[in-house]
Design a protein around this motif. Structure first.
Motif, PDB file in Angstrom:
ATOM      1  N   ASN A 295     -18.237  -9.431   4.913  1.00 49.36           N
ATOM      2  CA  ASN A 295     -19.017  -8.314   4.381  1.00 49.36           C
ATOM      3  C   ASN A 295     -18.752  -7.039   5.171  1.00 49.36           C
ATOM      4  O   ASN A 295     -18.144  -7.049   6.232  1.00 49.36           O
ATOM      5  CB  ASN A 295     -20.516  -8.652   4.420  1.00 49.36           C
ATOM      6  N   GLY A 296     -19.228  -5.933   4.625  1.00 52.17           N
ATOM      7  CA  GLY A 296     -19.101  -4.649   5.310  1.00 52.17           C
ATOM      8  C   GLY A 296     -18.442  -3.605   4.444  1.00 52.17           C
ATOM      9  O   GLY A 296     -17.781  -3.908   3.434  1.00 52.17           O
ATOM     10  N   ILE A 297     -18.631  -2.350   4.848  1.00 52.47           N
ATOM     11  CA  ILE A 297     -18.084  -1.218   4.087  1.00 52.47           C
ATOM     12  C   ILE A 297     -16.558  -1.253   4.067  1.00 52.47           C
ATOM     13  O   ILE A 297     -15.923  -0.996   3.043  1.00 52.47           O
ATOM     14  CB  ILE A 297     -18.581   0.119   4.692  1.00 52.47           C
ATOM     15  N   THR A 298     -15.959  -1.595   5.220  1.00 51.13           N
ATOM     16  CA  THR A 298     -14.496  -1.629   5.304  1.00 51.13           C
ATOM     17  C   THR A 298     -13.928  -2.651   4.324  1.00 51.13           C
ATOM     18  O   THR A 298     -12.913  -2.410   3.661  1.00 51.13           O
ATOM     19  CB  THR A 298     -14.040  -1.966   6.735  1.00 51.13           C
ATOM     20  N   THR A 299     -14.597  -3.791   4.218  1.00 54.09           N
ATOM     21  CA  THR A 299     -14.147  -4.831   3.280  1.00 54.09           C
ATOM     22  C   THR A 299     -14.245  -4.327   1.845  1.00 54.09           C
ATOM     23  O   THR A 299     -13.331  -4.553   1.031  1.00 54.09           O
ATOM     24  CB  THR A 299     -14.996  -6.101   3.436  1.00 54.09           C
ATOM     25  N   MET A 300     -15.338  -3.625   1.517  1.00 46.11           N
ATOM     26  CA  MET A 300     -15.504  -3.092   0.165  1.00 46.11           C
ATOM     27  C   MET A 300     -14.411  -2.092  -0.161  1.00 46.11           C
ATOM     28  O   MET A 300     -13.867  -2.079  -1.270  1.00 46.11           O
ATOM     29  CB  MET A 300     -16.882  -2.438   0.032  1.00 46.11           C
ATOM     30  N   ILE A 301     -14.080  -1.250   0.821  1.00 40.67           N
ATOM     31  CA  ILE A 301     -13.010  -0.261   0.615  1.00 40.67           C
ATOM     32  C   ILE A 301     -11.685  -0.966   0.369  1.00 40.67           C
ATOM     33  O   ILE A 301     -10.917  -0.602  -0.535  1.00 40.67           O
ATOM     34  CB  ILE A 301     -12.899   0.679   1.840  1.00 40.67           C
TER      35      ILE A 301
ATOM     36  N   PHE B  26       0.815  -1.220   0.000  1.00 42.27           N
ATOM     37  CA  PHE B  26       0.000   0.000   0.000  1.00 42.27           C
ATOM     38  C   PHE B  26       0.844   1.264   0.000  1.00 42.27           C
ATOM     39  O   PHE B  26       0.329   2.346  -0.273  1.00 42.27           O
ATOM     40  CB  PHE B  26      -0.937  -0.004   1.209  1.00 42.27           C
ATOM     41  N   GLY B  27       2.142   1.147   0.308  1.00 42.40           N
ATOM     42  CA  GLY B  27       3.031   2.303   0.287  1.00 42.40           C
ATOM     43  C   GLY B  27       2.765   3.282   1.418  1.00 42.40           C
ATOM     44  O   GLY B  27       2.250   2.922   2.481  1.00 42.40           O
ATOM     45  N   GLU B  28       3.092   4.542   1.178  1.00 39.00           N
ATOM     46  CA  GLU B  28       2.985   5.572   2.212  1.00 39.00           C
ATOM     47  C   GLU B  28       1.554   5.766   2.701  1.00 39.00           C
ATOM     48  O   GLU B  28       1.323   6.101   3.862  1.00 39.00           O
ATOM     49  CB  GLU B  28       3.546   6.897   1.680  1.00 39.00           C
ATOM     50  N   LYS B  29       0.591   5.535   1.831  1.00 36.11           N
ATOM     51  CA  LYS B  29      -0.806   5.761   2.220  1.00 36.11           C
ATOM     52  C   LYS B  29      -1.285   4.764   3.275  1.00 36.11           C
ATOM     53  O   LYS B  29      -2.308   4.977   3.929  1.00 36.11           O
ATOM     54  CB  LYS B  29      -1.721   5.698   0.994  1.00 36.11           C
ATOM     55  N   TYR B  30      -0.521   3.665   3.456  1.00 40.16           N
ATOM     56  CA  TYR B  30      -0.910   2.657   4.449  1.00 40.16           C
ATOM     57  C   TYR B  30      -0.996   3.277   5.840  1.00 40.16           C
ATOM     58  O   TYR B  30      -1.907   2.959   6.620  1.00 40.16           O
ATOM     59  CB  TYR B  30       0.100   1.499   4.436  1.00 40.16           C
ATOM     60  N   MET B  31      -0.080   4.175   6.168  1.00 45.29           N
ATOM     61  CA  MET B  31      -0.068   4.805   7.491  1.00 45.29           C
ATOM     62  C   MET B  31      -1.239   5.768   7.663  1.00 45.29           C
ATOM     63  O   MET B  31      -1.575   6.148   8.787  1.00 45.29           O
ATOM     64  CB  MET B  31       1.258   5.545   7.716  1.00 45.29           C
ATOM     65  N   GLU B  32      -1.862   6.151   6.545  1.00 48.64           N
ATOM     66  CA  GLU B  32      -2.979   7.091   6.616  1.00 48.64           C
ATOM     67  C   GLU B  32      -4.338   6.383   6.689  1.00 48.64           C
ATOM     68  O   GLU B  32      -5.367   7.032   6.858  1.00 48.64           O
ATOM     69  CB  GLU B  32      -2.951   8.014   5.393  1.00 48.64           C
TER      70      GLU B  32
ATOM     71  N   ASN C  36      -7.538   4.468   8.074  1.00 49.08           N
ATOM     72  CA  ASN C  36      -8.187   4.576   9.389  1.00 49.08           C
ATOM     73  C   ASN C  36      -7.992   3.272  10.175  1.00 49.08           C
ATOM     74  O   ASN C  36      -7.718   2.212   9.592  1.00 49.08           O
ATOM     75  CB  ASN C  36      -9.668   4.924   9.243  1.00 49.08           C
ATOM     76  N   PRO C  37      -8.135   3.314  11.489  1.00 49.84           N
ATOM     77  CA  PRO C  37      -7.893   2.130  12.340  1.00 49.84           C
ATOM     78  C   PRO C  37      -8.682   0.892  11.937  1.00 49.84           C
ATOM     79  O   PRO C  37      -8.109  -0.202  11.902  1.00 49.84           O
ATOM     80  CB  PRO C  37      -8.276   2.625  13.739  1.00 49.84           C
ATOM     81  N   PRO C  38      -9.994   0.995  11.616  1.00 45.35           N
ATOM     82  CA  PRO C  38     -10.718  -0.227  11.217  1.00 45.35           C
ATOM     83  C   PRO C  38     -10.124  -0.891   9.967  1.00 45.35           C
ATOM     84  O   PRO C  38     -10.060  -2.118   9.876  1.00 45.35           O
ATOM     85  CB  PRO C  38     -12.139   0.272  10.958  1.00 45.35           C
ATOM     86  N   LEU C  39      -9.705  -0.050   9.009  1.00 43.29           N
ATOM     87  CA  LEU C  39      -9.146  -0.588   7.771  1.00 43.29           C
ATOM     88  C   LEU C  39      -7.811  -1.277   8.039  1.00 43.29           C
ATOM     89  O   LEU C  39      -7.561  -2.406   7.582  1.00 43.29           O
ATOM     90  CB  LEU C  39      -8.973   0.532   6.743  1.00 43.29           C
TER      91      LEU C  39
END
Length: 720
Positions: free
Chosen positions: A544-550, A342-348, A350-353
């Motif tokens: 399932n769930g929104i986090t999974t879809m993201i 995921f690169g640098e964006k991994y640190m950004e 959110n906690p659930p993700l």
């Protein structure tokens, strides 16, 4: 890349290295220009300017394979880039000029692989020979020679007359009666070799192999001709006694002073069958020997998309350009982490993700060797590597090995004999792969040594220890040790002390042989079919769930995987054709990364499987020049036979056009030119029809190229 570049890489961005590269290029220092362009690409792999300057620099250094690679990478970024298109044309002209200047060396030569093949006795053959001898003596009751006797001259003359009668009967087609006449002749003169040889031939025709062989064995060795030794080899092969068959063929070859090519070919056919037979038992293929060496043939019809066979490497190592991508150093499995993917964006995130990623990401079982220079996907791989080779070249046990890993980490750059930093290892594959080959030999020799309670391996131990590498051809004429002196000396130091008082002397001959063995056989591959991303998606199945879809949207990009070079025993027997009918793809073999050989065009039983060593989208003349440069053979494949080089020469008869005229091309494929309608018709019947109908959608497998594979370096992956 040198240590100097590695040190400052954090202080320069891609543009900084690119500027340095352009500056060095303008000053004529093409090596440093190439080095900086590579550094720019390491930071920004889609920098098309860096691809162009790297291609130009490599061309100036006459590293044509590398130049072509960078231009092709540039076209992946911008397929319509006019600069690259023009410079590729210039590269092709340079390559052809290079071969025109070579003169007689570049002339087409007849090629017969049997001239390069050894008939050495294998270490374990002594035991197998004795076993087969027991079978011959007990089951077939063979006598080794005729008893000593004096034959009455009258009986000898009588036998000769009977033999003449037998020949007449043979002409009449009465084989059984002819055998009886030969028997009568031998009763009169048991020493009549002609009668024994004739009866042996007749019995073979009748399918009486044992009786045929008994006659040959009765002939004293000193009286056996080349034909008798060769005939005996055929019979022994038919009885399923390959070691004795090889013995008789070897005798025929030696007696003929290598002039009987048929005997030498038969020897290699038997050897190929017994070495590769066990490897092909579960696949619809067999390995045979042709004038071009070991070759693979289909044993049944195969359709497009079918997997002809799978293969796993005997030894492997990373390609240097992928040295920093996480992967198991023993099995090539991907060790990709969430942060790397995921690169640098991994640190950004959110906690659930991040929590979901951590929960569903495949468990990391990776371990490092205590030397910290090798990483493994699990303890099993670590133990295997240690037992097979690593303990010989582990820097914690062998201080000389530090230089080897430094050379790997610096992408082939190190200090030359004058203390100047330069590229001292040219091939794209890691020098660690070469060291592993010797380390495998040493480890096996030490195991055999201990098994026999000795303190030093015997000659027999060393010979047996090389068995696993025997399936790979070796051919190369130039002295690579003199071209890579620093690496040669490094390897000599590493293997001067292998522990337990054992050393392995790496002579120039040994260095050259193993270098060419690697270079001629390597195939690149990766774990692209099985990465942690594949595991993550599998673990997300049913969640399932929104986090999974993201998360699913964030995993659309293909993960980076390290590319390895491996020596695959079956794959190494594939020959080249510009109209290849199979392709090499990444696969999983016994749960680990390997290669699949997939059918690219429908095959019939008996058809040979062909891969391709180069990019076959190039024109015929460029393809053939490139193959000669890299693999030392002029391609005579079907496509090269029926495609032409241009309108100035007839593709069929070779006639040249007058200076102010050009021949007409084929109206369909526009890749062949003819001086007359008659030549066009002849070519069509001979085979142009098949080439003309091809869509030229050639598959170009990932091949390993090296600047040292010049015109003296051997016929690619095969030396048979």
């Amino acid at each position: 890349m040198s240590e100097e570049v590695n040190v400052i890489i954090g202080h320069l961005d891609a543009n900084g290295f690119l500027q340095n590269s352009e500056l060095h290029f303008s000053k004529g220092d093409f090596l440093k220009a190439l080095e900086n362009a590579k550094a720019a690409l390491q930071i920004e792999n889609k920098n098309i300017k860096a691809c162009i300057i790297a291609g130009r620099s490599a061309t100036r250094l006459k590293r044509f394979d590398e130049s072509y690679y960078f231009y092709k990478e540039g076209l992946k970024i911008d397929p319509k880039n006019k600069i690259i298109a023009e410079e590729l044309i210039d590269l092709q002209k340079i390559l052809l000029d290079h071969f025109d200047k070579m003169g007689i060396e570049a002339k087409e030569q007849d090629y017969n692989a049997v001239h390069f093949c050894s008939q050495d006795v294998y270490p374990e053959d002594k035991e197998l020979f004795l076993l087969e001898k027991e079978i011959l003596e007990t089951k077939y009751k063979l006598e080794n020679r005729l008893p000593s006797m004096i034959v009455d001259p009258i009986k000898r003359k009588e036998a000769a007359q009977i033999l003449m009668k037998a020949h007449k009967i043979i002409l009449a087609g009465e084989t059984e009666d002819a055998i009886k006449q030969c028997t009568i002749a031998l009763d009169a003169d048991p020493l009549n070799i002609t009668a024994r040889q004739l009866r042996a031939r007749l019995n073979q025709e009748k399918g009486n192999i044992e009786q045929s062989l008994q006659d040959l064995y009765a002939i004293p060795k000193e009286n056996r001709s080349v034909d008798i030794w060769k005939f005996g080899g055929i019979l022994l092969h038919q009885l399923g006694l390959p070691v004795h068959a090889e013995f008789w063929y070897r005798k025929a070859t030696t007696l003929s002073q290598m002039k009987d090519i048929e005997a030498a070919m038969m020897f290699q056919k038997v050897r190929a069958e017994r070495i590769y037979g066990p490897l092909t038992i579960n696949y619809p293929i067999k390995v045979n020997f042709t004038k071009y060496g070991r070759s693979i043939f289909a044993t049944k019809g195969l359709k497009i998309g079918e997997i002809a066979f799978e293969d796993k490497p005997v030894v492997l190592g990373k390609l240097l350009q992928y040295k920093d991508i996480s992967a198991c150093d023993h099995c090539a499995a991907s060790l990709l982490t969430p942060a790397e993917y995921f690169g640098e964006k991994y640190m950004e995130f959110n906690p659930p993700l991040r929590s979901l990623i951590k929960e569903k990401w495949p468990k990391d079982e990776s371990v490092r060797c205590s030397c910290q220079r090798q990483v493994y996907c699990n303890a099993k791989c670590q133990n295997e590597a240690w037992e097979q080779y690593h303990q010989i070249i582990c820097p914690n046990k062998n201080v000389h090995a530090h230089a080897l890993y430094d050379l790997h980490d610096n992408a082939g750059y190190g200090l030359n004999k004058d203390g100047i930093r330069e590229e001292i290892w040219v091939p794209q594959y890691s020098p660690i792969l070469l060291a592993r080959m010797w380390a495998m030999i040493v480890m096996e020799a030490k195991r055999l040594m201990r098994k026999n309670g000795l303190s030093q391996p015997t000659f027999q131990h060393w010979a047996k220890a090389k068995t696993s590498l025997r399936k790979f051809i070796v051919f190369g004429k130039s002295n690579v040790a003199s071209k890579l002196p620093e690496v040669f000396n490094m390897m000599r130091e590493i293997f001067s002390d292998c522990g337990d008082g054992v050393k392995y002397e790496i002579t120039e001959e040994e260095f050259n042989a193993r270098y060419y063995q690697a270079t001629c056989n390597l195939q690149s591959y990766s774990s692209s079919l099985s990465t942690p991303i594949h595991g993550l998606l599998k673990n997300l199945n049913g969640v399932n769930g929104i986090t999974t879809m993201i998360l699913l949207k964030l995993t659309k990009e293909e993960p980076k995987v390290a590319t390895f070079a491996g020596m695959f025993p079956l794959h190494a027997s594939l020959n080249h054709a510009c109209d290849n009918n199979v392709e090499i793809i990444d696969g999983l073999v016994d749960g680990r990364p390997g290669v699949y050989v997939r059918v690219f065009r429908d095959l019939n039983a008996g058809d040979e499987l062909f891969t391709t060593y180069i990019d076959t989208t190039m024109p015929r003349k460029i393809r053939r020049a490139w193959l000669f440069k890299s693999f030392n053979f002029w391609c005579q494949c079907r496509r090269c036979q029926f495609e032409g080089d241009g309108p100035n020469i007839c593709t069929n008869c070779g006639k040249y056009a007058q200076e102010d005229k050009k021949f007409q091309h084929c109206g369909k494929c526009k890749k062949a030119w003819y001086c007359s309608l008659q030549c066009q018709k002849e070519a069509w019947v001979k085979g142009h029809i098949a080439i003309c109908q091809l869509q030229h959608s050639m598959v170009n497998p990932k091949t390993i190229d090296t600047d040292l594979q010049d015109s003296t370096s051997g016929k690619g992956k095969k030396m048979y």
